[in-house]
Design an enzyme around this catalytic site. Structure first.
Site: not given
Lengths: 409, 409
Positions: B124, B200, B131, B127, B182
């Site tokens: 999970e 992705k 989310i 990608v 950063g």
């Protein structure tokens, strides 16, 4: 093969049957088995439907047929949906529903009965129509303490507000248009008074905080009092008015602030970009921060899409319990809003309205509206509790008339 | 108790261990069991870490410990992550990862090995960081034929484009700022050239269409050539420039158009409202229409949140296979873009640029940019295939210089 029965052959029920047969290969692949609709229960006959032969009128046929392992309830309301759901679960059948009223009213009891009978009561479609939200909250955010759920949970009111904002229609005109387009019922109270959004935030709050939240304890305000002046004042500060259902965690005992009210939302927020009849739900977790789920909150096929996903899930877990669960709740689960902190939009009218605003609220951010009367003003306050706001509103009412006030997100 | 090992104690690995212990009660409740980190594998020692005692240097210790049922791989890259993952799965241990490069390169093989060994390979976090997208696509949209996946899949480039749009910074200045904060690596190629987004969209395409999509077959264009003039031209038509990964279904055999490229996106689209380092993924199903998932696509705790959700899922399914699966793929899975239809943004420079545009493209929508040279113009074409566009671009190049062109969403 997994045999199911569909209760109620209305819009959603018909959509469910269509999806199961139109996407039969996809459904069978994902369920790792064929799904067959054995019965469709309805009081009417549907002689012209290709599924006319499946339509029956007696629930007893379904309850007495042990080959039916999953029951889809798309009747809506609580009678007879509550009795049919309860009896199905007690008979060892999993139940899938899109019925937010039933889940919000009897969810805790029905989940408990499902658990005791080692079957599942699934209701992805009861919140946000086709939007994946119940399962992602329960599973994908399982590592998080959920701190807040905040969403646009009713497409009808979002459409109306959008038309007021983008087309300058009054509430009445926008509502009439929504009714013409079939987005609003002839009796629009459930939508425009916020009751529909209330049921949905109750379900989300229960899922997030672990205790059932009954709608009668939830302060609910609709959009009927919103004017084009409010819309214009908001616009002058790059904000839009949205009806939000909100549930914010108070403690570990399942207590939360839960309410439904119109808000001024900054255009910077992704919630401000939710247009038309779409819904969107923001969930804040203590590790993941904000995640948002967006899509069609209603409609025949989007809702059926969520129902059938649950049917597939139920078919794959005929002898396994799913994660979904919460305990019963009571009035104590919904915290008094008096300590809830927010910024507020306040609009007043009267001589020296501006100085009254400054005298009462101190430094405020004044908003502008070309069409407003010269003796009124609207402003955004600093952050304060609801009780502090109410005290100040009482004070300012001694000098000017309070026209409207809303929370600012 | 479920014992796990974490491979790689970098940012994500450390985040995973923190989340497991900071949210221990929530994790235990949702996993219906206690999760214990038994080993942390890293080449370095971490004497100052509260978890110093768990740090080991020899993978053999983990592979030979039958009490370890779940391995978390947060090493990144393919060496030694590929070998460690493969051996863990062969040893009957489920593997959870945030490693998009490994999943995009060897996912089909590793999923197959997991299946053969009745364990799970979950990703999970590979990608969209925190989310929820993999599980919702596989489960919540299980009743749908997925037609398209389109997303903002890289937070670094979205931040850079945002700063170009909102602050008027050049690409170089915005990149330097992202590096200071950063958000971008010292060597930013993987982000700004689109390779990260490519991995992705490959994973999402495989999940949506059932065949592995290897990055080398995916046309990938980054944002390094985007100028402030392009941004201004887009703005004049109420559009913003976004780097999108797209995968559109072509047929039932798993063939799809898959590519990464900057697009002009209408502000009406919810994708246009995705600011800063946030990611957002739009999925179109044939029943649910468009649903969108939004949140932090990177970062220590958001990513760890997704990893730990998978750990919980793996812990609950130690002896059960999960849904996630697709077949291996090859060059034929990625359809040639020549027949892909879109509208396009085209910017040219030269004498009579406007008449050349009209002569070549017919009726077009001209855009404006205050700072642009007087002898250039930019416009939006009607919908046409990529091959039609390329033919017209060849033609117009006989008269003017082509400065830039992008698809319009």
């Amino acid at each position: 093969m997994v045999k199911i029965a569909v209760l109620g052959f209305g819009t959603v029920g018909a959509g469910v049957v269509d999806v199961i047969y139109d996407n039969a290969d996809i459904v069978a692949k994902n369920a790792a088995d064929k799904i067959e609709v054995e019965y469709i229960l309805d009081i009417r006959d549907y002689p012209d439907s290709p599924f006319a032969g499946k339509v029956i009128h007696d629930f007893e046929t379904i309850i007495n047929d042990d080959s039916i392992s999953v029951v889809v309830e798309t009747i809506g309301g609580t009678k007879p949906a509550y009795e049919f759901t309860k009896r199905s679960l007690l008979a060892g059948k999993s139940v899938v529903t899109s019925n937010k009223e039933l889940v919000a009213t009897h969810g805790a009891e029905l989940i408990k009965i499902a658990k005791e009978n080692n079957v599942n009561y699934l209701f992805e479609a009861a919140v946000g129509g086709g939007i994946p939200i119940i399962r992602p909250m329960a599973q994908c955010l399982a590592a998080n303490r959920i701190d807040e759920v905040c969403g646009i949970l009713n497409g009808t009111t979002n459409y109306i507000l959008n038309r007021m904002i983008n087309a300058g229609l009054s509430f009445e005109k926008a509502l009439a248009e929504a009714q013409e387009k079939g987005y609003a019922e002839r009796n629009p109270a459930a939508d425009v008074e916020g009751h529909d959004a209330c049921r949905k935030i109750c379900i989300l709050a229960a899922l997030a905080f672990g205790r059932h939240v009954y709608p009668e304890y939830v302060k609910t305000e609709g959009i009927t009092k919103i004017t084009l002046e409010d819309v214009a004042y908001a616009e002058s500060d790059d904000k839009v008015i949205k009806l939000l259902g909100r549930a914010r965690r108070v403690d570990d005992k399942g207590r939360a602030y839960v309410f439904v009210a119109p808000h001024l939302v900054s255009r910077e927020s992704p919630l401000a970009c939710v247009n038309g009849v779409f819904n969107s739900i923001m969930v804040s977790g203590n590790q993941v921060d904000d995640v948002m789920f967006y899509g069609r909150g209603a409609g025949k096929y989007p809702t059926a899409s969520a129902v059938v996903a649950d049917v597939i899930d139920a078919a794959k877990h005929l002898n396994a319990r799913k994660y979904l669960s919460w305990d019963d709740g009571d009035a104590s689960c919904v915290a008094d809003l008096s300590e809830f902190k927010s910024k507020y939009y306040v609009r007043v009218s009267g001589d020296n309205a501006r100085s009254a605003a400054i005298d009462t609220f101190g430094e405020v951010k004044f908003l502008s509206c070309a069409d407003a009367d010269s003796n009124e003003c609207a402003f955004i306050t600093d952050e304060m509790t609801v009780s502090e706001l109410n005290a100040k509103l009482e004070k300012i009412k001694n000098h000017v008339a309070l026209l409207s006030n809303m929370m600012v997100l």
